[in-house]
Write an enzyme that holds these catalytic residues in place. Structure first.
Site, PDB file in Angstrom:
ATOM      1  CG  ASP A  79      -0.179  -0.135   2.520  1.00 42.38           C
ATOM      2  OD1 ASP A  79       1.060  -0.001   2.517  1.00 42.38           O
ATOM      3  OD2 ASP A  79      -0.828  -0.369   3.554  1.00 42.38           O
ATOM      4  CG  ASP A  80      -0.134   4.279  -1.867  1.00 38.29           C
ATOM      5  OD1 ASP A  80       0.773   3.877  -2.607  1.00 38.29           O
ATOM      6  OD2 ASP A  80      -1.330   4.318  -2.197  1.00 38.29           O
TER       7      ASP A  80
END
Ligand code: WTA
Length: 675
Positions: A545-546
């Site tokens: 994810d980020d």
């Protein structure tokens, strides 16, 4: 070279998680594997000979029981190692990890009555450790130090606990602690635990905006801080940051009655500290006047112990909630086996992490103190006044177990005392060291170590966290949510619960379910990618994810982006992680500026400043890449995959660019990459 002749069991037929070590049922550990794996590092005979888990066989025996009979495995440990005023009910644990079967719920030792502070201090003192040193404190300035025995620590904790009670802090109330690595930080945590209050420690590198955001979310009765701290050569006025945060939080309707301020005397004179009469109180004026004993508030195992905010891929930071009993059992056990700690020895243990992060909660404060260990707390930066400082401290305190995040290369110091070296988040090459290295994988959410070498039990492969800890069943999933076996890579999930698992996000159980349990129904989703090799070793491949990890500090790219776009001249921003030699990951920001403004060095600086002010200096972008436009899909989604490649200068590995709305954007960015 010593030849290992122990026979190992195959892990192939093993309950999910452990993977396999070899295809044959019996191999000679070392010889067989080392012949094909150049990088394999064997535990030394001397080390294994004395290790708590001296062999793979012993590990497998314990691991198997922990998976087949978690209730028996963990309740045996909980009862033999820790104090319970009242034992839990019939069920050791209960869990629902499936979003389609009602609310996600994890409970361990429910109905059991205990107290974390009692177990860390009183219990050890009753066992005869009263005069043992609990905490050594080493100042930022070489030559200044102090220490507290278990008894003295208890006295200091009780005084603060009594003070907190006197101003109305009760069981279940939140207390925000914004302190650097002074002894007062673990003292504050333990005092809260003693009276059943939840501590919410905010890393003292966060800005006033971030602090305010956390204060508004958990509405504490009191904020504990200090006037200032020296970090390296710089003096940071923490109290000013708190003042600014309290003005912000008041705007959101959360006002704080008491700001307890420790006078960190070497930094700033009392007279020079800005003061709000009635609200601000000097720690030294009130806390020492309170009695040195304080009754314990007995709590349920499932009563919350603390909350700790951490970054996710979107939105505001999340208040990770850990409860008392399970977290206590898990940190005590992971500390003991993960670092091969033995109570009978006087080992000094040093974890360089700050208590503002989970590592400091579990492996500076709770895990070591539960085990009656002696811990070194260091106030300053690892490279101050020079890069040898770390090893000066190791030598000065004869540290035998050293748990660290930063990449440390210095070898000119003696390090004679070191027995075990641990690292989180980054691989270190163990062959350069004369002692085993624990490359541990875990998260704020998991409470404690999840995948880790047990020093002495099996050969290590540099860069691999190796095998799961007791009770942990890692699984690798494909895109469709199927578990995949054998040699593979995919999304790392965990099957079943373990005692140290977090129970909810503060005030937002729905977000807890959506973020962690919806992506792969029935499993906890870690957010990490992972592969498993033919020998069953786990290799973490980074976040999917980020979220990025900078020097052990977890940062959401969305938070950095929102700080950048708050700048009046920034139109849009996309932030990605990029490999960084020293920090592990660096922060790389693509920034589009508003029309009519031209990009300049001055603008770059003020963009970086916006991030420093809104989050903290540790989140400042390493690189701002001016982007006249960002690569987007036709539906307007930023193609981060491409941005990551551009940031890493892997221009010929951009992959499929056919879905780009405007194809020229990428060439333009590449052309600007050098600037
Ligand atoms: C990363 C820190 C590679 C991972 C204890 C995880 C690691 C995040 C390792 C959690 C490791 C942690 N190898 N990556 N041994 N350990 N990570 O919550 O991406 O601050 O999800 O907890 O750090 O960061 P957190």
């Amino acid at each position: 070279r010593h030849r290992w002749t122990r026979q190992v069991e195959s892990m192939a037929s093993f309950p999910s998680g452990a993977g396999k070590i070899s295809d044959s049922n019996a191999v000679i550990l070392g010889e067989a594997i080392a012949s094909e794996e150049k990088d394999l590092v064997l535990p030394s005979h001397d080390f294994s000979g004395q290790a708590l888990i001296p062999s793979q066989h012993k590990y497998l025996e314990m691991y198997r029981r922990s998976i087949e009979d978690p209730a028996g495995f963990w309740s045996d440990i909980a009862l033999s190692e820790l104090y319970w005023k009242k034992k839990w009910g019939d069920e050791v644990y209960s869990e629902n990890l499936h979003v389609n079967q009602g609310n996600i719920k994890i409970q361990w030792f429910k109905g059991g009555i205990t107290n974390m502070c009692y177990n860390c201090l009183d219990r050890n003192i009753h066992a005869g450790l009263g005069n043992k040193i609990a905490l050594y404190w080493e100042s930022n300035e070489p030559g200044f130090d102090s220490h507290l025995t278990y008894s003295h620590l208890l006295h200091r904790v009780c005084q603060l606990a009594n003070y907190l009670k006197s101003i109305g802090v009760r069981k279940g109330d939140a207390v925000v602690v914004y302190l650097p690595m002074l002894l007062e930080l673990p003292i504050s945590m333990l005092a809260c635990a003693r009276i059943g209050a939840l501590h919410s420690v905010v890393f003292a590198g966060f800005s006033s905006d971030s602090l305010a955001q956390r204060i508004v979310d958990c509405r504490p009765k009191v904020v504990i801080t200090c006037n200032a701290v020296k970090r390296g050569p710089k003096t940071i006025h923490l109290k000013d940051i708190v003042d600014a945060a309290l003005i912000e939080s008041a705007k959101d309707g959360v006002s704080i009655d008491v700001c307890l301020t420790y006078d960190n005397q070497s930094t700033l004179k009392r007279e020079s500290t800005k003061w709000q009469e009635g609200r601000d109180i000097w720690w030294q004026d009130v806390v020492p006047t309170h009695p040195t004993t304080c009754e314990v508030e007995w709590v349920d195992a499932e009563d919350p112990l603390f909350l700790l905010y951490t970054s996710g891929s979107t939105g505001r930071p999340k208040g990770v909630v850990h409860t008392t009993g399970g977290y206590m059992v898990y940190t005590a056990t992971t500390f003991k086996y993960g670092f091969d700690y033995k109570e009978s020895d006087v080992y000094w243990y040093w974890c360089t992490a700050d208590c503002g992060w989970i590592t400091g909660h579990s492996y500076v404060t709770y895990g070591p103190l539960l085990n009656g260990a002696t811990v070194v707390v260091y106030e300053g930066a690892p490279n101050y006044p020079d890069s040898g400082r770390c090893w000066d401290i190791v030598d000065k305190y004869k540290v035998t177990i050293f748990y660290t995040a930063p990449t440390l290369y210095v070898t000119s110091y003696s390090r004679k005392s070191l027995r075990v070296l641990g690292s989180a988040g980054e691989p270190i090459n163990p062959s350069a060291w004369r002692c085993p290295i624990s490359d541990t994988w875990w998260q704020t959410e998991t409470g404690g170590i999840m995948i880790t070498p047990l020093p002495g039990a099996w050969p290590q492969k540099p860069g691999s966290a190796t095998f799961p800890f007791f009770g942990v069943q890692p699984v690798i999933m494909d895109e469709k949510g199927n578990e995949i076996d054998g040699e593979c890579s995919g999304y790392l999930c965990v099957k079943g619960s373990w005692p140290g698992a977090f129970r909810t996000l503060y005030g937002d159980h729905e977000r807890y379910e959506t973020t962690y349990f919806r992506p792969f129904p029935g499993y906890y989703f870690t957010g990490d990618g992972c592969s498993r090799d033919k020998d069953g070793y786990y290799w973490l491949t980074g976040r999917v994810d980020d979220v990025i990890n900078v020097s052990g500090h977890r940062i959401g790219t969305a938070e950095v982006e929102s700080a950048l776009v708050s700048h009046p001249q920034c139109a849009e921003a996309a932030v990605v992680g990029v490999e960084h030699e020293v920090k592990g990951q660096g922060i790389y920001a693509f920034v589009t500026i508003v029309e009519g403004v031209s990009y300049s060095e001055q603008l770059r600086k003020s963009l970086v400043l916006a991030v420093r002010n809104q989050i903290g200096a540790f989140a400042a972008p390493d690189k701002i890449h001016w982007a006249p436009a960002l690569p987007k899909t036709r539906s307007g989604k930023i193609m981060r995959r491409i941005l990551r490649k551009i940031a890493a200068r892997q221009f010929d590995e951009l992959g499929d660019t056919s879905t780009l709305a405007e194809s020229g954007v990428v060439d333009q960015l590449i052309a600007l990459a050098g600037s």
